[in-house]
Design an enzyme around this catalytic site. Structure first.
Site, PDB file in Angstrom:
ATOM      1  N   HIS A 232       0.469  -1.287   0.001  1.00 29.81           N
ATOM      2  CA  HIS A 232       0.239   0.334   0.436  1.00 29.81           C
ATOM      3  C   HIS A 232       0.618   1.078  -0.058  1.00 29.81           C
ATOM      4  O   HIS A 232       0.280   2.602  -0.445  1.00 29.81           O
ATOM      5  CB  HIS A 232      -1.196   0.157   1.328  1.00 29.81           C
ATOM      6  CG  HIS A 232      -2.535  -1.021   1.165  1.00 29.81           C
ATOM      7  ND1 HIS A 232      -1.917  -2.250   0.804  1.00 29.81           N
ATOM      8  CD2 HIS A 232      -3.053  -0.431   0.584  1.00 29.81           C
ATOM      9  CE1 HIS A 232      -3.110  -2.339   0.871  1.00 29.81           C
ATOM     10  NE2 HIS A 232      -4.268  -1.300   0.720  1.00 29.81           N
TER      11      HIS A 232
ATOM     12  N   LYS B 285     -14.260  -7.998  -9.500  1.00 25.91           N
ATOM     13  CA  LYS B 285     -12.623  -8.984 -10.465  1.00 25.91           C
ATOM     14  C   LYS B 285     -11.943 -10.428  -9.804  1.00 25.91           C
ATOM     15  O   LYS B 285     -12.257 -11.478  -9.735  1.00 25.91           O
ATOM     16  CB  LYS B 285     -11.621  -7.607 -11.337  1.00 25.91           C
ATOM     17  CG  LYS B 285     -10.776  -8.826 -12.130  1.00 25.91           C
ATOM     18  CD  LYS B 285     -10.244  -8.198 -12.911  1.00 25.91           C
ATOM     19  CE  LYS B 285      -8.998  -8.249 -13.828  1.00 25.91           C
ATOM     20  NZ  LYS B 285      -8.414  -7.583 -14.780  1.00 25.91           N
ATOM     21  N   ASP B 286     -11.788  -9.578  -7.954  1.00 21.11           N
ATOM     22  CA  ASP B 286     -11.336 -10.787  -7.505  1.00 21.11           C
ATOM     23  C   ASP B 286     -12.211 -11.815  -7.023  1.00 21.11           C
ATOM     24  O   ASP B 286     -11.879 -12.643  -7.471  1.00 21.11           O
ATOM     25  CB  ASP B 286     -10.491 -10.014  -5.952  1.00 21.11           C
ATOM     26  CG  ASP B 286      -9.248  -9.151  -6.204  1.00 21.11           C
ATOM     27  OD1 ASP B 286      -8.649  -9.520  -7.952  1.00 21.11           O
ATOM     28  OD2 ASP B 286      -8.772  -8.643  -5.675  1.00 21.11           O
TER      29      ASP B 286
ATOM     30  N   GLU C 204       7.195 -33.955  -2.240  1.00 22.81           N
ATOM     31  CA  GLU C 204       5.803 -33.245  -2.515  1.00 22.81           C
ATOM     32  C   GLU C 204       6.155 -32.385  -4.177  1.00 22.81           C
ATOM     33  O   GLU C 204       6.280 -31.631  -4.418  1.00 22.81           O
ATOM     34  CB  GLU C 204       4.968 -31.971  -1.930  1.00 22.81           C
ATOM     35  CG  GLU C 204       4.474 -33.041  -0.258  1.00 22.81           C
ATOM     36  CD  GLU C 204       2.552 -33.607  -0.614  1.00 22.81           C
ATOM     37  OE1 GLU C 204       3.112 -34.185  -1.285  1.00 22.81           O
ATOM     38  OE2 GLU C 204       1.594 -32.876  -0.535  1.00 22.81           O
TER      39      GLU C 204
END
Lengths: 416, 252
Positions: A214, A242-243, A286
């Site tokens: 920010h 949009k998110d 993994e």
């Protein structure tokens, strides 16, 4: 604060004493001006945040049913899968949530690499991101140990043993990590404690990450600073909308795996209870660790292999000072853009090699790919001096609004 | 366009990870299981037959310790049938009020008793190789139910020049091709309660069906819930996309 207008007396009463509403408004609301040209690759930051929340919530629920003891861990996980109400769902979400967390974070990271988001003045933002990645890796590694299957146990053994490569004090460090002379109950206990702790450390790092974000706001696909109101739109409602759409798409992929292929990312061997007397034929980590695993095994010397493995991530810390090109976005860096894609391909190749036994052709390819991984950073350094970037648009507003023939529809398509 | 790129990348990652897992082992013939696919369900009749194969053949050496008799209700047995089946087993319990351990007939809440008191005893009785518990077998081997079926049908004469070690048997699908377990199934080894002909292939298939259920008892719930969740998300994501378009439409 100035941006917050409300007639609700309760909100005004609270706001006067604790300005939390304007704080939220400035963080993710209408009080946060955002470049108007962010594309869908900018969705992955919020998706990573969502993944973290999903992991913490399901993790806490699992912790209520899990038993961190070598004699009961495997059985307690099976009890979750069979007898706990919706336990199978919570566990499959958590298990695959780890994979999806890494998928979105890796995309987020490569987006930063492509658009030069790590460059001044966002170096600390980038560094905090790398810190989060390291914390995630530690958390994921320890979480994988908890079900106490064969791959849990042998993965823990192999990875902790890496520290024995440190000269003189290596062996003592390994004993200290294990809490004994082998991976055993004390190891499982401390891994469980840390696996519960570290996600909250990640939350702290995420807060710093967003705080740093920010300070100067998001980078954007053009890589030029937004100046003036015509370049920016408020985060809410534009990017919240949009998110939210991005979240829907993410959850679709996630649900498809959780419900229809929940063991897709897993190793069958981890459904065999840990047995210190029987080593699996192939010990593989993994999938999200495979590139590092390939790097580790590419180098014949153990200590150098460990250094290369950790170095492959640590080098990201200094990337803002390696890449000295003043132009951020690869859009305007024709040569860098090509090397970016080669680098991405190299990382995927390393992941493929990491899943293969380190012999013959695989070992040779692994070595070349590892060498290239580090060479890339040399190339980036050289490029910043020799590359001639294409001319930058003077402002975001100009590029977006005057880019196409008909302004409005063209702008809409760019974002959709 | 951007969405397509993202989807393509996601697909690439998934396919890549899939190949990682499919990379090893003998080419494994695939069987068309009723439980595979998005709408897959278990075949009750096959599972009941598979249970019978387990009880009459496998259970002599292999445990099934994560499965309780009460769970068998899903296979279509009544409460009384399950009670009766459980009483056929002797379960170790105790200590009683005198402090002694004792044996009693099984109850629906009991789990299948393992044939050996511990792994050491199991290994000692089986030429040094402890027969593994079968509860999770369909998830604990690459190939899962296909592997189980193929392994049971994979006992063949070794190819010329292949020397199996003393006490080991040749099997096409076992890693290394030498397995301690002798061929457990032969035609007619059990007499199915439902009259199905007990060919080796039939038994192997039924057992794999049953073991898939023991490994993943919530598969049907998972599939049906998954279909609802995905349908909901499709609609919901569509609405979110429309909302996004609406919100962005006022940008000049």
């Amino acid at each position: 604060m100035s941006g917050l207008k409300t007639n609700n007396p309760v909100i005004r009463w609270i706001e006067y004493r604790l300005p939390i509403f304007s704080f939220i408004d400035h963080a993710v609301g209408s009080g946060y001006p955002t470049p108007r040209n962010l594309n869908y690759w900018w969705n992955f930051g919020s998706l990573a945040g969502l993944a973290l929340v999903i992991m913490i919530l399901t993790g806490i629920m699992l912790a209520m049913q899990y038993t961190a003891h070598v004699a009961f861990a495997f059985d307690s996980v099976e009890r979750i899968m069979r007898d706990v109400n919706s336990g199978w769902l919570i566990r499959y979400i958590h298990m695959n949530g780890g994979s999806f967390f890494f998928i979105v974070v890796y995309i987020h990271l490569f987006r930063g690499l492509y658009y030069g988001s790590y460059k001044a003045p966002r170096e600390l933002l980038w560094i905090l991101g790398v810190v989060i990645l390291l914390l995630m890796m530690a958390t994921a590694f320890m979480g994988y140990v908890l079900p106490w299957g064969q791959m849990s146990f042998w993965g823990a053994t192999v990875i902790t043993n890496l520290f024995s490569a440190i000269p003189l004090i290596g062996e003592s460090i390994v004993t200290w990590l294990w809490g004994g002379f082998a991976v055993a109950n004390p190891t499982l206990n401390r891994f469980y404690a840390l696996h519960y702790l570290l996600p909250f450390v990640i939350v702290g790092a995420v807060v710093l990450h967003i705080w740093a974000l920010h300070r100067f706001g998001s980078n954007n696909p053009l890589g030029i600073e937004a100046n003036g109101p015509q370049d920016k739109i408020p985060f809410h409602p534009y990017y919240t909308a949009k998110d939210a759409f991005g979240v829907g798409v993410f959850l679709l992929f996630f649900a498809a795996v959780v419900f229809f292929a929940p063991n897709f990312f897993g190793e069958p061997d981890n459904y065999i209870p840990a047995n210190p007397l029987s080593t699996p034929a192939h010990i593989v980590p993994e999938w999200y660790f495979l590139p590092y695993y390939a790097t580790l095994r590419a180098i014949p010397d153990k200590l150098l292999g460990v250094i290369a493995m950790f170095g492959s991530i640590l080098i990201l810390f200094v990337l803002p000072w390696i890449d000295r090109s003043p132009v951020r976005s690869a859009k305007f860096r024709p040569i860098y853009k090509q090397f970016f894609w080669i680098f991405l391909a190299d990382c995927i190749l390393l992941g493929y090699i990491g899943a293969k036994p380190p012999e013959g052709m695989f070992l040779i390819i692994g070595r070349i790919a590892t060498a290239y991984y580090f060479l890339h950073f040399v190339i980036v350094f050289v490029l910043s001096y020799v590359e001639r970037p294409r001319p930058l648009p003077s402002s975001i507003g100009e590029a977006v609004l005057k880019g196409g023939g008909a302004p409005a529809p063209a702008a809409a398509r760019e974002k959709a | 366009m951007k969405i397509l790129t993202a989807a393509a990348l996601a697909a690439l990652v998934t396919v890549g990870a899939g190949q990682v897992h499919a990379a090893e082992g003998e080419a494994m013939p695939k069987y068309d299981w009723s439980f595979s696919g998005v709408f897959g369900r278990f075949d009750r009749a096959a599972m009941q037959r598979g249970l019978q194969v387990y009880r009459e053949v496998c259970s002599a050496c292999h445990g099934l310790k994560y499965v309780a008799f009460r769970n068998l209700e899903v296979l279509g047995y009544s409460e009384d049938e399950i009670k009766e089946m459980a009483t056929e087993y002797s379960i170790g319990d105790g200590p009683n009020d005198e402090g002694d351990m004792f044996e009693r007939p099984g109850r629906p809440s009991d789990y299948f008793p393992s044939p050996f008191p511990n792994d050491k005893a199991a290994a000692a009785a089986n030429n040094g190789a402890a027969p593994p518990d079968l509860s999770l077998m369909a998830k604990a081997r690459p190939g899962g139910p296909d592997y189980i079926r193929n392994l049971l049908l994979g006992y063949e004469d070794p190819p010329a020049g292949f020397e199996a070690l003393e006490g080991l048997n040749y099997n096409l699908y076992f890693p290394g091709h030498q397995i301690a377990m002798a061929a457990p199934l032969s035609d007619g080894a059990v007499e199915f309660a439902d009259g199905t002909e007990a060919s080796t292939e039939q038994m192997a298939t039924d057992l794999a069906n049953f073991l898939m259920w023991t490994a993943e008892p919530n598969l049907e719930r998972r599939h049906s819930l998954g279909v609802s969740v995905v349908l909901f998300l499709l609609v919901f994501t569509g609405i979110l996309y429309a909302a996004k378009r609406k919100v962005w439409s006022d940008l000049h």
